[in-house]
Write a protein that holds these residues in place. Structure first.
Motif, PDB file in Angstrom:
ATOM      1  N   HIS A  35      91.594  50.199  -6.505  1.00 38.71           N
ATOM      2  CA  HIS A  35      90.744  50.005  -5.340  1.00 38.71           C
ATOM      3  C   HIS A  35      91.576  49.624  -4.111  1.00 38.71           C
ATOM      4  N   LEU A  65      89.415  55.893   0.859  1.00 41.53           N
ATOM      5  CA  LEU A  65      88.840  57.214   0.618  1.00 41.53           C
ATOM      6  C   LEU A  65      87.326  57.238   0.723  1.00 41.53           C
ATOM      7  N   ASN A  66      86.688  56.145   0.313  1.00 41.33           N
ATOM      8  CA  ASN A  66      85.234  56.168   0.203  1.00 41.33           C
ATOM      9  C   ASN A  66      84.698  54.743   0.317  1.00 41.33           C
ATOM     10  N   PRO A 114      95.973  56.985  -1.223  1.00 44.68           N
ATOM     11  CA  PRO A 114      94.573  56.596  -1.214  1.00 44.68           C
ATOM     12  C   PRO A 114      94.339  55.208  -1.786  1.00 44.68           C
ATOM     13  N   ASP A 164      88.793  53.355  -3.668  1.00 44.49           N
ATOM     14  CA  ASP A 164      88.322  54.545  -4.371  1.00 44.49           C
ATOM     15  C   ASP A 164      87.551  54.244  -5.648  1.00 44.49           C
ATOM     16  N   LEU A 224      84.263  56.158  -6.760  1.00 41.05           N
ATOM     17  CA  LEU A 224      84.312  57.611  -6.891  1.00 41.05           C
ATOM     18  C   LEU A 224      84.516  58.050  -8.336  1.00 41.05           C
ATOM     19  N   ARG A 276      86.836  61.861  -6.223  1.00 43.84           N
ATOM     20  CA  ARG A 276      88.103  61.350  -5.720  1.00 43.84           C
ATOM     21  C   ARG A 276      89.040  62.498  -5.367  1.00 43.84           C
ATOM     22  N   TYR A 286      87.838  64.073  -2.019  1.00 40.24           N
ATOM     23  CA  TYR A 286      88.180  63.267  -0.847  1.00 40.24           C
ATOM     24  C   TYR A 286      89.680  63.315  -0.557  1.00 40.24           C
ATOM     25  N   LEU A 287      90.474  63.246  -1.601  1.00 41.39           N
ATOM     26  CA  LEU A 287      91.925  63.276  -1.410  1.00 41.39           C
ATOM     27  C   LEU A 287      92.370  64.626  -0.854  1.00 41.39           C
ATOM     28  N   ASP A 312      99.385  60.289  -4.558  1.00 38.75           N
ATOM     29  CA  ASP A 312      98.421  59.597  -5.404  1.00 38.75           C
ATOM     30  C   ASP A 312      99.161  58.588  -6.271  1.00 38.75           C
TER      31      ASP A 312
END
Length: 214
Positions: free
Chosen positions: A8, A153-154, A177, A180, A183, A188, A191-192, A205
Motif C-alpha cells: 500500500h 494508483l487508486n 506504484p 494499491d 485493487l 492494478r 492502472y499501472l 513495479d
C-alpha cells in the motif's frame, strides 16, 4: 537510493546514510520487523497510513528513530501516548545526512460531506542521490526536481484521469506504484499500464521485489 515497497503506502527509503520509513499503515506488512531505522514519517492520520497498534512496537525496536508526522496526526499520536514531532508543510528535517521536506498541507477531497484533514507530501533528498517524492493522499503539490515518484494508483479520492495528469505534471523520469491495496490484480495492472503509457512514467513495479536501487 534503495526503495522497498512494503505494501500500500508504506515505503522504506535507504540512502547512503539514512533509513527512513514512510507511512506504516494497517494495509501494509513487514515494516514491524525493521531495525536500524533513523526516522519514521507519516503523511496523514488515516489508518492505512499509520497503524497506531503496531507503531509503538516498531519504535520500541528502533529506539534511535524519530517519529515525524503531519501536525494534526502528530497531535493525535501524542494523545495516544506516542511521541511524535510535527512536520509542517514548507518545513524540513535532517535525518542522518538526508533531508525530508514536507509539501502541500491538505488531504484530497473524498466527498463534500467529509471534512478535509491535513496531509503532507514528502520529498527525500540526499547528496548525490535521486530525489524521491511520496505525495501521501493528495495530487495537490507538484514539486520540481523529482527523480523518483511514488504514484498512488487508486483511492476513493482519485480518478484515473487525475492520476495521469499528476504524473505528467510532476514529470519524474522514474517511479513506482503505491496506494494499491484496494485493487484486484487485474485492476492494478490496468492502472499501472495507464500510468506508464498515458502518464509517460518509467514505473517499476516494486511489489514483492525487496530493495530496489534507483
Amino acid at each position: 537510493m534503495r526503495i522497498t515497497h512494503l505494501g500500500h503506502a508504506c515505503v522504506l527509503v535507504e540512502t547512503g546514510t539514512a533509513r527512513v520509513l514512510i507511512d506504516p499503515g494497517t494495509f501494509s506488512s513487514g515494516f514491524e520487523e525493521l531495525q536500524d531505522l533513523d526516522a519514521v514519517v507519516v503523511t496523514h492520520a488515516h489508518p492505512d497510513h499509520v497503524d497506531v497498534e503496531r507503531l509503538p512496537l516498531l519504535l520500541e525496536a528502533n529506539d534511535g528513530a524519530v517519529l515525524h508526522a503531519e501536525p494534526e496526526t502528530a497531535a493525535s499520536l501524542r494523545e495516544a501516548g506516542i511521541t511524535a514531532s510535527a512536520l509542517h508543510a514548507g518545513s524540513s528535517v535532517e535525518v542522518a545526512g538526508a533531508v525530508v521536506e514536507a509539501v502541500g498541507g491538505q488531504h484530497a477531497v473524498i466527498h463534500a460531506d467529509l471534512p478535509r484533514i491535513g496531509n503532507v507530501g514528502l520529498l527525500v533528498r540526499a547528496p548525490g542521490e535521486p530525489v524521491l517524492f511520496h505525495p501521501g493522499d493528495s495530487y495537490g503539490a507538484v514539486p520540481e526536481g523529482v527523480d523518483v515518484l511514488a504514484v498512488p494508483l487508486n483511492a476513493p479520492w482519485a480518478a484515473s484521469k487525475e492520476t495521469i495528469d499528476f504524473v505528467r505534471a510532476v514529470g519524474a523520469p522514474a517511479g513506482f506504484p503505491v496506494h494499491d491495496a484496494l485493487l484486484s490484480p487485474t485492476g492494478r495492472a490496468l492502472y499501472l499500464k495507464q500510468v506508464r503509457e498515458l502518464g509517460g512514467l518509467d514505473a517499476r513495479d516494486l511489489a514483492g521485489a525487496g530493495p530496489v536501487e534507483f
